[in-house]
Write a protein that holds these residues in place. Structure first.
Motif, mmCIF file in Angstrom:
data_model
loop_
_atom_site.group_PDB
_atom_site.id
_atom_site.type_symbol
_atom_site.label_atom_id
_atom_site.label_comp_id
_atom_site.label_asym_id
_atom_site.label_seq_id
_atom_site.Cartn_x
_atom_site.Cartn_y
_atom_site.Cartn_z
ATOM 1 N N ALA A 104 2.417 -112.473 12.950
ATOM 2 C CA ALA A 104 2.411 -111.820 14.532
ATOM 3 C C ALA A 104 1.357 -112.224 15.202
ATOM 4 O O ALA A 104 0.049 -112.502 14.705
ATOM 5 N N LYS A 105 1.336 -112.423 16.379
ATOM 6 C CA LYS A 105 0.410 -112.907 17.545
ATOM 7 C C LYS A 105 -1.166 -112.219 17.185
ATOM 8 O O LYS A 105 -2.069 -112.866 17.182
ATOM 9 N N ALA A 111 -5.728 -113.613 10.309
ATOM 10 C CA ALA A 111 -5.483 -114.561 9.406
ATOM 11 C C ALA A 111 -6.111 -115.673 9.193
ATOM 12 O O ALA A 111 -6.538 -116.212 8.105
ATOM 13 N N MET A 112 -6.804 -116.113 10.404
ATOM 14 C CA MET A 112 -7.608 -117.451 10.533
ATOM 15 C C MET A 112 -8.786 -117.236 9.886
ATOM 16 O O MET A 112 -9.351 -117.928 9.182
ATOM 17 N N GLY A 214 0.085 -123.696 3.409
ATOM 18 C CA GLY A 214 0.780 -122.867 1.955
ATOM 19 C C GLY A 214 -0.510 -122.292 1.309
ATOM 20 O O GLY A 214 -0.259 -121.275 0.950
ATOM 21 N N ARG A 215 -1.731 -122.941 1.061
ATOM 22 C CA ARG A 215 -2.714 -122.327 0.275
ATOM 23 C C ARG A 215 -3.541 -121.035 0.956
ATOM 24 O O ARG A 215 -3.737 -120.075 0.465
ATOM 25 N N TYR A 216 -3.449 -121.388 2.349
ATOM 26 C CA TYR A 216 -4.451 -120.345 2.987
ATOM 27 C C TYR A 216 -3.464 -119.203 3.996
ATOM 28 O O TYR A 216 -4.098 -118.406 4.490
ATOM 29 N N PHE A 217 -2.256 -119.556 4.365
ATOM 30 C CA PHE A 217 -1.680 -119.100 5.283
ATOM 31 C C PHE A 217 -0.204 -118.809 4.729
ATOM 32 O O PHE A 217 0.646 -117.770 5.439
ATOM 33 N N ASN A 218 0.090 -118.928 3.379
ATOM 34 C CA ASN A 218 1.152 -118.451 2.725
ATOM 35 C C ASN A 218 2.509 -118.983 3.472
ATOM 36 O O ASN A 218 3.491 -118.195 3.932
#
Length: 268
Positions: A104-105, A111-112, A214-218
């Motif tokens: 979500a925005k 997440a970053m 893939g590694r950091y944001f799934n």
């Protein structure tokens, strides 16, 4: 191709010798064999039950890299495939299919931040001692010393990474996130043909991005890397050579010797 444990790359996903290393060892096949020897040693140090599963990975890596170096990469010409957007920067054209991160925005900033922290931890584990031995204060400082950080090729990779996320994560983030993003190798150890316009770098442009997502944001085709705790030398090869599924599971796993299927990287 940098991943901290890969473009990268890391990431190719997987292994990064600086320009000095390339000039001192002009034979790219021999340099690749040296890297495969390092990978073999890493596999031998794994627990026996695991190392048996990975026994063929170094040979597969050598075969893959030799074929790419000898034959180059057949890149697509002309219009992007349906669903792709085009990023043109300097000598680099990248056609890439935008990816829905499923974040979500309002949750994206957190997440970053979390991804940046996880990347820093991976970098310290993989390169911390090497960075200190080199006399550099950080990977970014080392990339600047090599002339790669903020180069047209680095900017092209970062803009393509932004496009891959559908514009959700800006190029400015990717530049800081991965100072060697878009080169083939492990961090500062750039492989022969691993810096633009080398054939391996054209794989790394896509691999480093998808590996990090893939590694950091799934997210994306390599999301099976999220939370994985395998040996760094092994993780960097995910997405490039066949991997034992017992380590990463089936979700999102694929192997594509010519690059990642949602990417076309073209030298202009």
């Amino acid at each position: 191709m940098t991943q901290p444990i890969s473009s990268g790359s890391r990431g190719v996903a997987a292994s990064k010798g600086a320009d000095k290393a390339q000039s001192s060892n002009p034979n790219p096949l021999q340099a690749l064999k040296n890297k495969v020897s390092e990978l073999t040693q890493a596999v031998q140090q794994l627990p026996s039950a695991v190392s048996q599963q990975f026994a063929q990975v170094p040979q597969q890596a050598e075969s893959l890299f030799n074929r790419i170096v000898q034959q180059g990469i057949s890149t697509a010409q002309g219009a992007a495939k349906p669903g792709m957007v085009t990023v043109q920067h300097g000598p680099v054209q990248i056609n890439v299919k935008p990816l829905d991160l499923g974040i979500a925005k309002q949750a994206l900033p957190a997440a970053m931040d979390k991804a940046m922290q996880a990347k820093a931890a991976d970098d310290e584990r993989a390169y911390g001692a090497k960075v200190r031995e080199s006399g550099h204060g950080s990977l970014e400082e080392w990339a600047k010393a090599q002339g790669y950080f903020n180069s047209p090729e680095h900017q092209a990779w970062a803009k393509a990474a932004e496009a891959r996320t559908g514009g959700q994560i800006p190029a400015s983030f990717w530049m800081k996130f991965d100072p060697f993003g878009g080169t083939a190798g492990n961090g500062p150890d750039v492989l022969p043909q691993g810096k633009w316009p080398g054939s391996l770098s054209r794989i790394a442009m896509g691999h480093d991005t998808d590996w990090s997502l893939g590694r950091y944001f799934n997210a994306g085709p390599l999301k099976s890397l999220h939370g994985a705790n395998a040996d760094p030398a092994i993780m960097g090869m995910v997405g490039l050579v066949p991997m034992p599924l017992t380590q990463f599971g089936k979700a999102g796993m694929y192997t594509n010797p010519g690059g990642h299927p949602d990417w076309q990287v073209i030298a202009r």
